[in-house]
Design a protein around this motif. Structure first.
Motif, mmCIF file in Angstrom:
data_model
loop_
_atom_site.group_PDB
_atom_site.id
_atom_site.type_symbol
_atom_site.label_atom_id
_atom_site.label_comp_id
_atom_site.label_asym_id
_atom_site.label_seq_id
_atom_site.Cartn_x
_atom_site.Cartn_y
_atom_site.Cartn_z
ATOM 1 N N GLY A 167 0.803 -1.222 0.000
ATOM 2 C CA GLY A 167 0.000 0.000 0.000
ATOM 3 C C GLY A 167 0.836 1.272 0.000
ATOM 4 O O GLY A 167 0.316 2.366 -0.207
ATOM 5 N N PHE A 168 2.147 1.107 0.217
ATOM 6 C CA PHE A 168 3.028 2.276 0.236
ATOM 7 C C PHE A 168 3.126 2.902 -1.165
ATOM 8 O O PHE A 168 3.235 2.191 -2.155
ATOM 9 C CB PHE A 168 4.424 1.851 0.718
ATOM 10 C CG PHE A 168 5.441 2.952 0.732
ATOM 11 C CD1 PHE A 168 5.431 3.909 1.736
ATOM 12 C CD2 PHE A 168 6.412 3.025 -0.258
ATOM 13 C CE1 PHE A 168 6.381 4.930 1.751
ATOM 14 C CE2 PHE A 168 7.362 4.042 -0.248
ATOM 15 C CZ PHE A 168 7.347 4.996 0.768
ATOM 16 N N THR A 169 3.069 4.212 -1.219
ATOM 17 C CA THR A 169 3.249 4.895 -2.506
ATOM 18 C C THR A 169 4.339 5.952 -2.351
ATOM 19 O O THR A 169 4.532 6.511 -1.272
ATOM 20 C CB THR A 169 1.963 5.613 -2.980
ATOM 21 O OG1 THR A 169 1.694 6.708 -2.098
ATOM 22 C CG2 THR A 169 0.768 4.677 -2.996
ATOM 23 N N ARG A 170 5.066 6.186 -3.453
ATOM 24 C CA ARG A 170 6.045 7.283 -3.430
ATOM 25 C C ARG A 170 6.237 7.815 -4.845
ATOM 26 O O ARG A 170 6.202 7.068 -5.827
ATOM 27 C CB ARG A 170 7.375 6.826 -2.829
ATOM 28 C CG ARG A 170 8.159 5.930 -3.744
ATOM 29 C CD ARG A 170 9.572 5.624 -3.247
ATOM 30 N NE ARG A 170 10.080 4.502 -4.031
ATOM 31 C CZ ARG A 170 10.704 3.452 -3.520
ATOM 32 N NH1 ARG A 170 10.932 3.360 -2.238
ATOM 33 N NH2 ARG A 170 11.104 2.482 -4.315
ATOM 34 N N TRP A 171 6.436 9.133 -4.911
ATOM 35 C CA TRP A 171 6.721 9.752 -6.202
ATOM 36 C C TRP A 171 8.075 9.273 -6.689
ATOM 37 O O TRP A 171 9.023 9.181 -5.900
ATOM 38 C CB TRP A 171 6.745 11.277 -6.069
ATOM 39 C CG TRP A 171 5.406 11.865 -5.802
ATOM 40 C CD1 TRP A 171 4.930 12.325 -4.602
ATOM 41 C CD2 TRP A 171 4.352 12.045 -6.757
ATOM 42 N NE1 TRP A 171 3.645 12.774 -4.765
ATOM 43 C CE2 TRP A 171 3.264 12.628 -6.068
ATOM 44 C CE3 TRP A 171 4.215 11.783 -8.120
ATOM 45 C CZ2 TRP A 171 2.056 12.937 -6.699
ATOM 46 C CZ3 TRP A 171 3.030 12.094 -8.746
ATOM 47 C CH2 TRP A 171 1.966 12.664 -8.048
ATOM 48 N N VAL A 172 8.163 8.996 -7.954
ATOM 49 C CA VAL A 172 9.458 8.631 -8.530
ATOM 50 C C VAL A 172 10.294 9.903 -8.618
ATOM 51 O O VAL A 172 9.847 10.909 -9.163
ATOM 52 C CB VAL A 172 9.275 8.000 -9.920
ATOM 53 C CG1 VAL A 172 10.616 7.773 -10.590
ATOM 54 C CG2 VAL A 172 8.498 6.694 -9.806
ATOM 55 N N ASP A 173 11.486 9.848 -8.025
ATOM 56 C CA ASP A 173 12.370 11.007 -8.035
ATOM 57 C C ASP A 173 13.421 10.817 -9.123
ATOM 58 O O ASP A 173 14.346 10.024 -8.969
ATOM 59 C CB ASP A 173 13.036 11.157 -6.664
ATOM 60 C CG ASP A 173 13.974 12.360 -6.609
ATOM 61 O OD1 ASP A 173 14.156 13.018 -7.656
ATOM 62 O OD2 ASP A 173 14.509 12.633 -5.526
ATOM 63 N N PRO A 174 13.275 11.533 -10.239
ATOM 64 C CA PRO A 174 14.186 11.324 -11.365
ATOM 65 C C PRO A 174 15.599 11.802 -11.078
ATOM 66 O O PRO A 174 16.521 11.493 -11.823
ATOM 67 C CB PRO A 174 13.557 12.155 -12.484
ATOM 68 C CG PRO A 174 12.805 13.233 -11.774
ATOM 69 C CD PRO A 174 12.337 12.630 -10.473
ATOM 70 N N THR A 175 15.770 12.559 -9.984
ATOM 71 C CA THR A 175 17.106 13.042 -9.676
ATOM 72 C C THR A 175 17.903 11.991 -8.900
ATOM 73 O O THR A 175 19.094 12.140 -8.671
ATOM 74 C CB THR A 175 17.065 14.351 -8.856
ATOM 75 O OG1 THR A 175 16.407 14.100 -7.602
ATOM 76 C CG2 THR A 175 16.309 15.439 -9.590
ATOM 77 N N ARG A 176 17.199 10.920 -8.486
ATOM 78 C CA ARG A 176 17.878 9.823 -7.784
ATOM 79 C C ARG A 176 18.030 8.647 -8.747
ATOM 80 O O ARG A 176 17.052 8.236 -9.363
ATOM 81 C CB ARG A 176 17.038 9.376 -6.592
ATOM 82 C CG ARG A 176 17.817 9.379 -5.305
ATOM 83 C CD ARG A 176 17.023 8.887 -4.123
ATOM 84 N NE ARG A 176 15.741 8.320 -4.396
ATOM 85 C CZ ARG A 176 14.666 8.469 -3.624
ATOM 86 N NH1 ARG A 176 14.742 9.200 -2.549
ATOM 87 N NH2 ARG A 176 13.529 7.911 -3.922
#
Lengths: 89, 148
Positions: free
Chosen positions: B136-145
């Motif tokens: 259920g965890f969600t996170r924005w994809v960080d393109p800088t990582r």
């Protein structure tokens, strides 16, 4: 309040993608001086939305749906959007 | 006179079978390159399997930017018919999230133009995606990582 920094226009700011979560809202109305540019807007945003401040340097600002230079003048009624690094594709 | 161009954001599965007919069949263009980007499986040590991605766009600006990219590619290379479609909303694993196709007189410029279009889309088109994991965890994809 200094007369050199009168807050005399209201700008509507859109927070997109990850910026919306950091700001806690999809949009906000911000009092700003008439000669506001993206550069000065960043300072106002950092004060009002402290959670967005750390990432603000990597976010771009679009005015009327185009990326603009940091010294471009923002006018009343402009659609201003905060664009965090994009991750489409 | 109008060269076929299909630029769109779609919230349903991308109709990839409609792409090739749009960029092929004109004898002016001998090199046709298509790129499909699809959702890749990944496992997070803490949150388990990736279930899906959720895309969202600053819709109107995203379309403007896609049109700008299309115009710029045509000013840089001899690009004829062009397709650039991107999916929005929930995208399951293995499903196509973006399709780009270009037809050029020769293959070298078709490869270059297609590569440039997907690379520039990933930098300049306001679209974001979120990872949704099994727990259920969600996170924005960080393109800088950098991603594994």
């Amino acid at each position: 309040m200094s007369r050199w920094f009168r807050l005399n226009m209201t700008v509507t700011i859109l927070f997109l993608g990850p910026a919306r979560d950091l700001a806690g809202a999809g949009s906000a109305r911000l009092e700003a001086p008439e000669s506001t540019t993206p550069a000065t807007l960043r300072d106002l945003l950092a004060q009002r939305f402290p959670r967005i401040a750390p990432g603000l340097a990597t976010m771009r600002i679009a005015v009327n749906q185009s990326f603009v230079r940091e010294d471009e003048r923002i006018n009343p009624g402009d659609e201003v959007a905060i664009i965090p690094p994009v991750s489409g594709g | 006179m109008n060269i076929s161009t299909w630029i769109d954001l779609l919230s349903e599965p991308l109709p990839v079978s409609k792409v090739l007919p749009l960029v092929s069949g004109d004898a002016t263009y001998g090199g046709i390159v298509t790129f499909l980007g699809a959702t890749r499986h990944q496992t997070d040590p803490k949150h388990g399997e990736l279930l899906r991605l959720e895309y969202e766009a600053y819709g109107e600006m995203a379309l403007h930017q896609m049109h700008r990219l299309c115009d710029e590619s045509r000013s840089r290379w001899d690009v004829g018919p062009l397709v650039m479609i991107h999916r929005i909303g929930a995208v399951g694993l293995g499903e196509v999230s973006v399709a780009i196709a270009v037809a050029c007189p020769h293959r070298a410029e078709a490869f270059e133009a297609c590569r440039w279009l997907i690379d520039t889309l990933k930098n300049d088109v306001p679209i974001w995606k979120k990872d949704v994991f099994a727990d259920g965890f969600t996170r924005w994809v960080d393109p800088t990582r950098p991603q594994s």
